[in-house]
Design a protein around this motif. Structure first.
Motif: not given
Lengths: 124, 236
Positions: B36, B56-60
């Motif tokens: 991740l 998968p990438v979660i962007r702040h």
């Protein structure tokens, strides 16, 4: 004593104007009641001190201060310090809440993207 | 028998030059773990690089700091049923070949936090004097709180058990999750351990510790460490 009276008048009217300004800001909803509390209390206190010479003199004697004007100045500095400290605690809390919201937003955006890429009715 | 699920969390801030290589290296050396990327408000192509590698990438939306990115990784790991999370830098300093060694104590149930340490075996790494003094100081403070020697309090190569993630998802230092975090975890009764790893030169990009941060870091960490020691012993 003449100097003190003039100083006292400026002090008292300044505090009264501050109180009215704070109340007007609350009325216009540009300042919340919560944040106005410290300002209202301090402005009321300052106005009272300014218009009541015996009270100001009594406090000056009790604190061992030489001049009444110094008492008024000390009150102002104390209020400023308390207000700054209060604002710093609020900023800390707001920063934490902002971080938590940013994290939640990022996680939700990721979840939306994942569901979209899974297609209609798609899940995990 | 239940197999432990492992998530490697890679906090990133403007790491598009090195991230692709790091992801490929992890995939090659540790194919069984999930990855991740937490893009912590990057202004470069970090997220695109992760997506191109099918990670998968979660962007702040804004930069929260390493701790904030780690917290997002923990929240994701917990909600997706992972048992262990590993923090690994995107800049190539952490060798994925050491991943198994870092994971082993947590997977075996011998520790709740496993720290990949630079100082348990000679590696040729020699920090500047000012940094060495700081590291010795934080090592002594953390060691006193944890009642065990901790040589490398600043290592960002760590494995965390699920119980640790459950606590840290709510409360974690946002900018420098180093000594204060280890102290807080030790005081909660979590077991810490160190395993030797090799740290490499960063592949690209700038160090997180700029001049301003290098001045702010000792102050902030010292204050936070002392406060962590003075707080009432929390329960898990």
């Amino acid at each position: 004593m003449h100097f003190l009276s003039r100083t006292q008048m400026i002090f008292a009217f300044g505090a009264a104007v501050m109180l009215l300004t704070v109340l007007e800001l609350v009325r216009r909803r540009r300042l919340s009641e919560e944040y106005a509390l410290l300002w209202v209390v301090s402005s009321l206190g300052m106005t009272l001190l300014g218009f009541s010479t015996p009270l100001l003199q009594a406090i000056t004697r009790a604190l061992g201060i030489r001049y009444e004007s110094s008492t008024a100045f000390a009150c102002g500095v104390t209020f400023g310090t308390v207000m700054l400290l209060y604002m710093c605690t609020r900023l800390t809390r707001l920063g934490r809440e902002q971080h938590a919201l940013a994290r939640e937003l990022a996680l939700l955006a990721h979840e939306v993207e994942r569901l979209r890429s899974a297609g209609p009715g798609g899940g995990s | 028998m239940r197999v432990n699920r492992v998530l490697v969390v890679i906090p990133c801030h403007d790491e598009d030059e090195s991230l692709g290589h790091t992801l490929a290296e992890i995939r090659r050396l540790a194919p069984d773990v999930d990855l991740l990327v937490v893009d912590d408000g990057s202004t470069d192509r970090t997220a695109e690089v992760a997506r191109a590698a099918r990670v998968p990438v979660i962007r702040h939306p804004i930069n929260l700091g390493v701790g904030g990115a780690l917290q997002t990784g923990f929240r994701h790991a917990l909600s997706h049923g992972y048992d262990v999370a590993v923090q690994l830098d995107a800049d190539g300093q952490h060798d994925p070949a050491d991943l198994e060694a870092v994971l082993a104590p947590v997977l075996a149930g011998r520790a709740d936090v496993s720290i990949g340490s630079r100082y348990l075996r000679p590696t040729g790494y020699r920090a500047p004097l000012s940094r060495r003094i700081g590291m010795l100081m934080f090592s002594a403070i953390t060691g006193a709180a944890a009642r065990q020697p901790i040589a490398d309090t600043t290592s960002g190569y760590r494995a965390y058990a699920r119980g640790v993630m459950e606590i840290c998802q709510h409360d974690l230092p946002q900018d420098f999750p180093d000594a204060p975090l280890l102290i807080a975890l030790a005081r909660r009764g979590f077991r810490l351990c160190e395993v030797p790893v090799t740290m490499r030169e960063r592949r690209a990009g700038k160090s997180f510790y700029t001049l301003g941060k290098s001045l702010y870091y000792p102050y902030k960490n010292l204050l936070a460490s002392v406060m962590a020691m003075l707080q009432r012993s929390p329960t898990r």
